[in-house]
Write a protein that holds these residues in place. Structure first.
Motif, mmCIF file in Angstrom:
data_model
loop_
_atom_site.group_PDB
_atom_site.id
_atom_site.type_symbol
_atom_site.label_atom_id
_atom_site.label_comp_id
_atom_site.label_asym_id
_atom_site.label_seq_id
_atom_site.Cartn_x
_atom_site.Cartn_y
_atom_site.Cartn_z
ATOM 1 N N ASP A 1 -6.959 15.722 -6.249
ATOM 2 C CA ASP A 1 -6.038 15.334 -7.394
ATOM 3 C C ASP A 1 -5.000 16.502 -7.650
ATOM 4 O O ASP A 1 -3.939 16.421 -8.061
ATOM 5 C CB ASP A 1 -6.329 14.641 -8.438
ATOM 6 C CG ASP A 1 -6.991 13.133 -8.061
ATOM 7 O OD1 ASP A 1 -6.507 12.509 -6.952
ATOM 8 O OD2 ASP A 1 -8.012 12.951 -9.002
ATOM 9 N N THR B 1 -9.343 5.286 -2.134
ATOM 10 C CA THR B 1 -9.854 4.683 -3.256
ATOM 11 C C THR B 1 -10.107 3.152 -3.233
ATOM 12 O O THR B 1 -11.073 2.622 -3.337
ATOM 13 C CB THR B 1 -9.094 5.023 -4.300
ATOM 14 O OG1 THR B 1 -8.895 6.323 -4.665
ATOM 15 C CG2 THR B 1 -9.524 4.288 -5.672
ATOM 16 N N LYS B 2 -8.942 2.439 -2.706
ATOM 17 C CA LYS B 2 -9.213 0.956 -2.270
ATOM 18 C C LYS B 2 -10.223 0.750 -1.294
ATOM 19 O O LYS B 2 -11.009 -0.075 -1.300
ATOM 20 C CB LYS B 2 -7.528 0.455 -1.725
ATOM 21 C CG LYS B 2 -6.752 0.622 -2.664
ATOM 22 C CD LYS B 2 -5.489 0.081 -2.265
ATOM 23 C CE LYS B 2 -4.120 0.197 -3.074
ATOM 24 N NZ LYS B 2 -3.012 -0.403 -2.810
ATOM 25 N N ARG C 1 -4.828 9.276 -0.699
ATOM 26 C CA ARG C 1 -5.748 9.064 -1.951
ATOM 27 C C ARG C 1 -6.055 7.744 -2.411
ATOM 28 O O ARG C 1 -7.004 7.220 -2.484
ATOM 29 C CB ARG C 1 -5.135 10.064 -3.035
ATOM 30 C CG ARG C 1 -5.969 10.005 -4.254
ATOM 31 C CD ARG C 1 -7.562 10.447 -3.892
ATOM 32 N NE ARG C 1 -8.159 11.038 -4.927
ATOM 33 C CZ ARG C 1 -9.392 11.333 -4.995
ATOM 34 N NH1 ARG C 1 -10.140 10.793 -4.137
ATOM 35 N NH2 ARG C 1 -10.138 11.765 -6.214
ATOM 36 N N LYS C 2 -4.768 6.784 -2.372
ATOM 37 C CA LYS C 2 -4.796 5.707 -3.028
ATOM 38 C C LYS C 2 -5.510 4.744 -2.052
ATOM 39 O O LYS C 2 -6.259 3.909 -2.283
ATOM 40 C CB LYS C 2 -3.410 5.149 -3.469
ATOM 41 C CG LYS C 2 -2.670 5.758 -4.548
ATOM 42 C CD LYS C 2 -1.368 5.461 -4.789
ATOM 43 C CE LYS C 2 -0.936 6.119 -5.920
ATOM 44 N NZ LYS C 2 0.608 5.645 -6.143
ATOM 45 N N ASP C 3 -5.287 4.976 -0.755
ATOM 46 C CA ASP C 3 -5.810 4.030 0.160
ATOM 47 C C ASP C 3 -7.309 4.237 0.376
ATOM 48 O O ASP C 3 -7.956 3.482 0.743
ATOM 49 C CB ASP C 3 -5.338 4.366 1.606
ATOM 50 C CG ASP C 3 -3.763 4.105 1.749
ATOM 51 O OD1 ASP C 3 -3.426 3.404 1.101
ATOM 52 O OD2 ASP C 3 -3.035 4.552 2.682
ATOM 53 N N GLU D 1 -0.666 11.571 -1.613
ATOM 54 C CA GLU D 1 -0.880 10.742 -2.872
ATOM 55 C C GLU D 1 -1.107 9.380 -2.216
ATOM 56 O O GLU D 1 -2.138 8.683 -2.592
ATOM 57 C CB GLU D 1 0.118 10.628 -3.712
ATOM 58 C CG GLU D 1 -0.215 9.908 -5.124
ATOM 59 C CD GLU D 1 0.958 9.848 -5.955
ATOM 60 O OE1 GLU D 1 0.580 9.946 -7.083
ATOM 61 O OE2 GLU D 1 2.190 10.417 -5.595
ATOM 62 N N SER D 2 -0.548 8.868 -1.193
ATOM 63 C CA SER D 2 -0.690 7.611 -0.489
ATOM 64 C C SER D 2 -2.078 7.581 -0.012
ATOM 65 O O SER D 2 -2.683 6.568 0.057
ATOM 66 C CB SER D 2 0.449 7.266 0.375
ATOM 67 O OG SER D 2 0.059 6.206 1.216
ATOM 68 N N ASP E 1 0.776 -1.212 -0.101
ATOM 69 C CA ASP E 1 -0.023 -0.022 0.011
ATOM 70 C C ASP E 1 0.799 1.051 0.081
ATOM 71 O O ASP E 1 0.179 2.318 -0.685
ATOM 72 C CB ASP E 1 -1.172 -0.006 1.228
ATOM 73 C CG ASP E 1 -2.131 -0.969 0.896
ATOM 74 O OD1 ASP E 1 -2.143 -1.592 -0.025
ATOM 75 O OD2 ASP E 1 -3.076 -0.946 1.906
ATOM 76 N N GLU F 1 3.562 3.082 -1.799
ATOM 77 C CA GLU F 1 4.032 3.187 -2.804
ATOM 78 C C GLU F 1 4.896 4.194 -3.453
ATOM 79 O O GLU F 1 5.449 4.555 -4.270
ATOM 80 C CB GLU F 1 3.018 2.864 -4.038
ATOM 81 C CG GLU F 1 2.172 1.615 -3.883
ATOM 82 C CD GLU F 1 1.080 1.758 -5.006
ATOM 83 O OE1 GLU F 1 0.930 2.337 -6.032
ATOM 84 O OE2 GLU F 1 0.080 0.777 -4.833
#
Length: 294
Positions: free
Chosen positions: A282, A190-191, A186-188, A183-184, A12, A14
């Motif tokens: 974003d 989304t998942k 945001r990805k978390d 950014e991290s 997670d 990245e």
């Protein structure tokens, strides 16, 4: 449990390379005057918050909320319990990289920063700390006229979920960490949304630590001279649909990792409450990357 945490850290987070090899002039307590002018090269890595981070995370929250009537223990436990989003910033211990312990970290290592988000709309039903945050912000914004009313409406909007961004770190931690942290997260989120967890926000609220400069030789304040403890908050303020600032000077800051001189009357400690729409998230990341590019 240790293996699952290690896998989460590997899968997670990245943005490890962006957080590594950052030069930091952080002066360690008790290091002696001979180190004051030296630079230290420190590697940071983001990983999921865990139980052993409780006191470190709570300390970071205390520098934000000061004497506000907010149950910080409950808020800290909430951040840890939803560790599938957000991250704790810790120093990478090279000597332990090959150990089976939590991805090279010692449980006693300090937390240098925390990044997370709390669903204010949903969690106010079951968390006293969330209700206290909403009440505190509503009270602080009450005297701010139209802008204050707009923030009150967002905080109490039942139709559109509102996320409270938690972005706290030591003052001396470099701004280069900001973009990969956002950014991290945001990805978390989304998942998490794909797993039917509700992190699909319409608005974000950020409480920013900032300072306002006094006119030299006078008591009045220069409204356009605002300084942010986290420099990226200035970017967030620029994209906010509304923001309200209020003084916390009477609560006196004891900021972890550095502070304005207590004897310096030229700066007044403030908090700024910013609200921005989710569709700006974003673009904020891209702006941070562009402005911080070397």
């Amino acid at each position: 449990m240790a293996s699952s945490r290690k896998k989460r850290a590997e899968d997670d987070i990245e943005n490890k390379e962006e957080m590594n090899n950052v030069e930091d002039d952080f002066d360690e307590a008790g290091s002696g005057d001979e180190l004051m002018d030296q630079q230290m090269e420190v590697e940071f890595e983001a990983r999921m918050p865990q139980d052993s981070d409780f006191h470190g995370i709570k300390t970071l929250l205390q520098q934000l909320f000061l004497k506000a009537n907010v149950n910080l223990s409950e808020l800290t436990n909430t951040i840890i319990s939803q560790n599938y989003i957000g991250n704790a910033i810790k120093q990478l211990n090279d000597d332990d990289e090959d150990d089976d312990s939590e991805n090279g970290f010692d449980d006693g290592d300090p937390v240098f920063g925390i990044m997370s988000a709390i669903n204010l709309t949903e969690r106010q039903n079951d968390l006293a700390c969330v209700r206290e945050i909403i009440s505190w912000l509503s009270e602080k914004c009450e005297s701010a006229g139209e802008d204050g009313r707009k923030i009150f409406e967002v905080l109490n909007n039942k139709e559109c979920h509102v996320g409270l961004l938690i972005s706290e770190r030591f003052l001396n931690i470099p701004i280069e960490i900001a973009a990969p942290s956002y950014e991290s997260l945001r990805k978390d989120m989304t998942k998490a949304n794909k797993k039917n967890m509700n992190y699909n926000f319409g608005y974000y609220v950020l409480i920013s630590k900032c300072y306002r400069a006094r006119v030299e030789g006078g008591d009045s304040l220069l409204n356009n001279q605002m300084f942010y403890s986290n420099p990226e908050d200035e970017i967030l303020n620029e994209v906010s649909i509304v923001s309200v600032s209020f003084s916390v000077a009477k609560e006196r800051d004891n900021i972890v990792g550095g502070s304005w001189d207590d004897d310096d009357d030229s700066m007044e400690a403030m908090r700024s409450v910013m609200v921005f729409t989710a569709d700006k998230y974003d673009s904020i990341i891209q702006t941070l990357k562009t402005q911080l590019a070397t």
